[in-house]
Design a protein around this motif. Structure first.
Motif, short mmCIF file in Angstrom:
data_model
loop_
_atom_site.label_atom_id
_atom_site.label_comp_id
_atom_site.label_asym_id
_atom_site.label_seq_id
_atom_site.Cartn_x
_atom_site.Cartn_y
_atom_site.Cartn_z
N MET A 31 0.83 -1.21 0.00
CA MET A 31 0.00 0.00 0.00
C MET A 31 0.86 1.25 0.00
N LEU A 32 1.92 1.24 0.78
CA LEU A 32 2.83 2.38 0.81
C LEU A 32 3.52 2.56 -0.54
N THR A 36 3.16 5.75 -3.05
CA THR A 36 4.37 6.47 -3.44
C THR A 36 4.52 6.49 -4.95
N LEU A 37 4.18 5.39 -5.61
CA LEU A 37 4.26 5.34 -7.06
C LEU A 37 3.34 6.37 -7.69
N VAL A 45 -2.59 5.12 -14.73
CA VAL A 45 -2.30 3.90 -15.49
C VAL A 45 -1.05 3.21 -14.92
N VAL A 46 0.00 3.97 -14.69
CA VAL A 46 1.23 3.39 -14.14
C VAL A 46 0.96 2.84 -12.74
N THR A 47 0.15 3.53 -11.96
CA THR A 47 -0.17 3.08 -10.61
C THR A 47 -0.96 1.79 -10.63
N VAL A 48 -1.92 1.66 -11.53
CA VAL A 48 -2.71 0.43 -11.64
C VAL A 48 -1.82 -0.73 -12.06
N ILE A 49 -0.92 -0.50 -13.00
CA ILE A 49 0.00 -1.56 -13.42
C ILE A 49 0.92 -1.95 -12.26
N VAL A 53 1.16 -5.66 -10.40
CA VAL A 53 2.42 -6.39 -10.23
C VAL A 53 2.65 -6.69 -8.74
N ALA A 54 2.35 -5.72 -7.89
CA ALA A 54 2.55 -5.92 -6.45
C ALA A 54 1.63 -7.01 -5.90
N VAL A 55 0.41 -7.06 -6.36
CA VAL A 55 -0.53 -8.09 -5.90
C VAL A 55 -0.08 -9.47 -6.38
N ILE A 56 0.40 -9.55 -7.60
CA ILE A 56 0.89 -10.83 -8.13
C ILE A 56 2.09 -11.31 -7.32
#
Length: 65
Positions: A31-32, A36-37, A45-49, A53-56
């Motif tokens: 989440m942090l 920050t991203l 768009v970059v944040t969703v991507i 990736v973080a969830v995966i």
């Protein structure tokens, strides 16, 4: 002399094991990182991507335990 009554109860009161605390710390870190991203890039768009990736990666880490 005063007696401290919170010394032994504070460490044992949560009831969570070490594994669940580690998983919670991973989620907080993600989440942090996602926040920050977004603040860095100002791009949804970059944040969703990045969040995907973080969830995966979180799923892979938790599955390997």
């Amino acid at each position: 002399m005063s007696k401290d009554i919170n010394t032994s109860k504070s460490a044992k009161s949560s009831g969570r094991g070490r594994g669940s605390k580690d998983a919670l710390n991973l989620v907080k870190s993600i989440m942090l990182g996602v926040g920050t991203l977004y603040l860095t890039t100002r791009s949804v768009v970059v944040t969703v991507i990045g969040a995907g990736v973080a969830v995966i990666l979180l799923a892979i880490i938790l599955a390997s335990r």
